[in-house]
Design a protein around this motif. Structure first.
Motif: not given
Lengths: 214, 274
Positions: B100, B188, A174, B103-104, A70, B98, B165-166, A161, A179, B182-184, A167
């Protein structure tokens, strides 16, 4: 559970394993060079290696990944996710493994050097024929540590990525909202990969034993 | 000796897999949260402890962020959540994590609710309990200003976008045929668009407008906007109806006395709570 095994395995086979293998291979070459530089009598050479090792070990791997992926684009350098990850991991492994290799070389008794010179070997020849094979045996356990750490560290590549094992687990989690199950499954897979590596370590140790003077 | 070690490992592995399998099937039957069966103590436990623990990102302007980058946690959602906690007569305690992981965290009981521009979607409604909505907005496709190939959600087909992602934007982008990286989070995503690494990102219009205002980013534009408005609300663990209802009542009071409109005006210069 079984449905999710395939995406996770896929992530391991196309992401985690090749990422770890290629970074470790490049990192080892880098480390050997750095270790020799660090042991060199030329001050400037050993200083460069010293600074490199200090920076790599003194900054978090995640920060290194973010700087390369980045950060560099602001200087006009845009590297794709995979090369970025391999560059970051190789640089990282290089720093840590250099110290392992340096210690291993230093652990070979001085007498081995002297004996090699005695029979007319040059410094380079003594190093490659006598010292490095013995150092290789010594460095297998700590280098295995580095490799096993690397396998797990590749999960950080998901932040730039690269789709790897973790991932994939996050993606499945998700959508299925499972989880706990998915993270456990990912943990198990990492463990299995590392078990295989540990057994490889045993084989390698035995094989390299024959180079060691007793 | 070695053989024993191997078989012991295999056994442990098998046991662990079986365990994971069990917990997965327990989740299927809806018993994971534990609150679906028996009495709903979601409200009483909050009142008893005197604290409403709220999960939020802390990096999502203007909903949840740190003033000046390193100051106190603030933002539209943070202020609304604080006002709601006041109404309930408890202290608001924010846990930053974060997106993602949010929800967890809710499912694991790490917080009582999420305040982070959580859009209500059918999938989420099946898994969580929601309060009444307190933000209405649309989704937008953000692209570099020189991009002419993306003009609608349909034209995302075959393009690459960056999403969490979520998030519901992930789903929207996928359904439009985009390949999703998918990013955070938003930071990003927008960096990847600006660096030309992805074609676009789909996100909340309010987030984009705020980003543009804050950074003066001139290289971006809105390529398309959703026709239907998304509704955002507080999310609770499934079955936490008592707490969700209490929050809905609190929101109704805050809406009636103009508090919501005032908070909204601070951040958006408009009332997005209706």
């Amino acid at each position: 559970m079984l449905d999710s095994l395939w995406p996770l395995l896929h992530g391991a086979i196309t992401g985690t394993i090749p990422l770890a293998l290629s970074s470790f291979a490049i990192g080892l070459v880098l480390a050997l060079g750095l270790a020799l530089m660090r042991l060199s009598r030329r001050r400037w050479l050993s200083s460069i290696a010293r600074v490199y090792i200090s920076v790599v070990r003194g900054t978090p791997l995640l920060v290194q990944l973010f700087v390369i992926f980045y950060g560099l684009p602001s200087l006009g350098i845009v590297i794709d996710p995979w090369p970025s990850a391999i560059v970051a991991f190789s640089i990282n492994v290089g720093g840590y493994a250099a110290e392992v290799i340096r210690a291993a070389i230093l652990s070979v008794p001085k007498g081995q050097w002297e004996a090699a010179y005695m029979i007319g070997m040059s410094h380079r020849r003594a190093l490659t024929r006598i010292i490095l094979p013995q150092a290789a045996r010594v460095s297998v356990p700590p280098l295995s540590n580095t490799f096993i750490s690397l396998v797990k560290d590749t999960s950080l590549a998901s932040l730039i990525l690269v789709t790897e094992l973790f991932r994939e687990a996050q993606q499945v989690a998700a959508f299925s909202q499972q989880f706990m199950a998915l993270y456990l499954e990912a943990a198990l897979l990492y463990w299995v990969i590392c078990l295989v590596l540990s057994s490889g370590q045993g084989v390698l140790e035995k094989r390299l034993d024959r180079y060691v003077a007793h | 000796m070695k053989r024993h070690l191997v078989s012991a490992t295999v056994l442990t592995l098998a046991a662990a897999v079986a365990l994971a399998g069990c917990s997965a099937s327990a989740g299927d039957s809806g018993g994971a949260s534990g609150s679906t069966t028996g009495t709903d103590d979601s409200l009483s436990s909050v009142l008893e402890s005197g604290t409403l623990t709220i999960g939020t990102e802390g990096t999502y302007r203007p909903f949840s962020f740190h003033a000046d980058g390193s100051g106190d946690l603030t933002g539209y959602d943070v202020e609304v959540a604080t006002a709601v906690a006041d109404q309930l007569g408890v202290k608001a305690k924010f846990e930053e994590t974060q997106w993602d992981a949010i929800f967890a965290g809710l499912e694991a009981g790490r917080f009582d609710t999420i305040a982070n521009q959580v859009s209500i979607t059918p999938e989420r409604e099946a898994a969580y309990t929601f309060s009444a909505p307190y933000t209405y907005s649309t989704g937008v496709i953000v692209v570099p200003s020189d991009n002419t190939s993306i003009t609608s959600f349909d034209s995302l087909n075959g393009k690459t976008t960056a999403q969490s992602l979520t998030s519901n934007w992930y789903t929207l982008a996928t359904e439009s045929g985009a390949t999703v990286q998918s990013v955070e989070g938003w930071a990003q995503s927008v960096a990847l668009v600006e660096q030309g690494r992805v074609d676009a990102t789909v996100n909340d219009k309010l987030t984009y407008l705020d980003y543009k205002k804050q950074t003066g980013a001139s290289g971006l534009k809105i390529a398309a906007e959703t026709t239907d408005r998304s509704e955002s609300a507080f999310a609770f663990a499934q079955g936490g109806t008592a707490l969700a209802d209490a929050v809905t009542d609190a929101l109704a009071t805050l809406s009636a006395d103009g508090t919501l409109a005032a908070i909204s005006d601070t951040y958006f210069g408009a009332d997005v709570s209706k």
